[in-house]
Design an enzyme around this catalytic site. Structure first.
Site, PDB file in Angstrom:
ATOM      1  CE  LYS A  87     -33.953  21.754 -36.459  1.00  0.00           C
ATOM      2  NZ  LYS A  87     -33.922  23.086 -36.543  1.00  0.00           N
TER       3      LYS A  87
ATOM      4  CE1 TYR B   7     -34.555  19.723 -39.419  1.00  0.00           C
ATOM      5  CE2 TYR B   7     -35.913  17.839 -38.336  1.00  0.00           C
ATOM      6  CZ  TYR B   7     -35.739  19.468 -38.485  1.00  0.00           C
ATOM      7  OH  TYR B   7     -36.427  20.373 -38.178  1.00  0.00           O
TER       8      TYR B   7
ATOM      9  CB  THR C  10     -42.217  26.132 -43.289  1.00  0.00           C
ATOM     10  OG1 THR C  10     -41.293  24.857 -42.960  1.00  0.00           O
ATOM     11  CG2 THR C  10     -42.962  26.667 -42.108  1.00  0.00           C
TER      12      THR C  10
END
Length: 325
Positions: free
Chosen positions: A209, A205, A242
């Protein structure tokens, strides 16, 4: 080997998270300034059916943009449109299917959009995932790398001519890439972009990014050198409550819930930075930024490595089958 390749990066990543939470504990989320109306402008927001993407799409639509929500869940897309139109029936918002983990699907989406003859003024590359077990896409790419970065690289590249034609001096088109504080601990392994040698979901991840920030800066450099009326910036929403965290282990989920209620930003607060990057007057003609909580901020030292930017760009072109510009 295991200590260096897995444990140390994980420690760095968790330290990044702690720093963000400490910042959010003592600093309020910034308040969006009054933004100019965006009537006549067209935006695409990937991952716009929920979370930060949904709030971004909703806000841009309320500013007057024609918003295309790009996602891979048709039912969620229809529900998102209904929710937005229930708040304001005058907005123009629609859903279009794209699977960013599939190069074929990205190409089909871009071609379909271009065939409509619409302009494109804002592209918000928001869609993302985190903490997945080691998984390969239909094209053979590691899932985080494909969804968070490579699919957006291809999408942006395919729509770049439309963005260039749609912008003009004093009213540039804008590319907004959703990064994360985890990029500070990220490492782009040019010899192992699929994280095959020693897989870590957080490491994959963070790499994706960081790749987005490297891509942003190189893209901005190319646009500026060509004198094109398009800008590219990266944004960091902070830690936001989220569905991105849905893949946490059950125990971690339970621990996260009370912390998130107190310290995490809401999706609307997280979206404020992408909306700001997409529409703020003070950012007209300004690109190559890393924006956090309403301010320009230094990204990681690695992200400014021009040789790595160029190397990643070249490799990305090869992976998606594009001729290097």
């Amino acid at each position: 080997m295991w200590l260096l390749s897995v444990l140390l990066p994980l420690l760095k990543l968790h330290l990044c998270g702690i720093k963000v939470l400490l910042y959010q504990t003592f600093n309020r989320s910034f308040t969006l300034p009054v933004l100019p109306k965006q009537n006549g402008r067209v935006a695409i927001v990937t991952g716009g059916t929920r979370g930060i993407g949904f709030e971004t799409a909703k806000h841009l639509a309320k500013l007057g943009m024609h918003v295309v929500i790009a996602g891979n869940e048709r039912e969620e897309g229809a529900a998102a449109i209904r929710r937005i139109q229930e708040e304001d029936c005058k907005v123009t918002v629609e859903f279009a299917f794209v699977d960013l983990t599939s190069l074929k699907s990205v190409r089909q989406f871009a071609q379909t959009f271009q065939n409509r003859g619409l302009p494109l003024h804002v592209l918000v590359n928001n869609a993302g995932t985190m903490r997945l077990p080691e998984t390969r896409t239909e094209d053979g790419f590691e899932f985080h790398f494909a969804l968070n970065y490579l699919g957006h690289f291809l999408l942006t590249s395919l729509l770049l001519d439309t963005l260039k034609r749609s912008g003009r001096q004093g009213r540039c088109s804008r590319v907004v890439n959703m990064s994360s504080a985890t990029h500070y601990a990220g490492v782009v392994h040019m010899d192992d972009l699929n994280s095959s040698n020693c897989y870590s979901s957080l490491g994959a991840y963070a790499q994706s990014k960081l790749a987005l920030v490297l891509f942003t800066y190189y893209l901005q450099e190319q646009l500026a050198a060509g004198g094109f009326p398009v800008t590219a910036s990266a944004v960091d929403p902070g830690m936001v409550n989220t569905p991105l965290y849905d893949n946490l282990w059950s125990i971690a989920q339970a621990l996260k819930k009370p912390v998130a209620k107190i310290l995490f930003r809401t999706p609307a607060q997280g979206a404020s930075i992408s909306v700001y990057a997409a529409a703020a007057s003070e950012l007209e003609g300004v690109g190559g930024c890393y924006l956090y909580n309403g301010h320009r901020k230094q990204s990681s030292d690695t992200s400014y490595d021009s040789e790595l930017q160029a190397e990643l760009w070249k490799k990305s072109c090869e992976l998606v089958g594009l001729q290097e510009a």
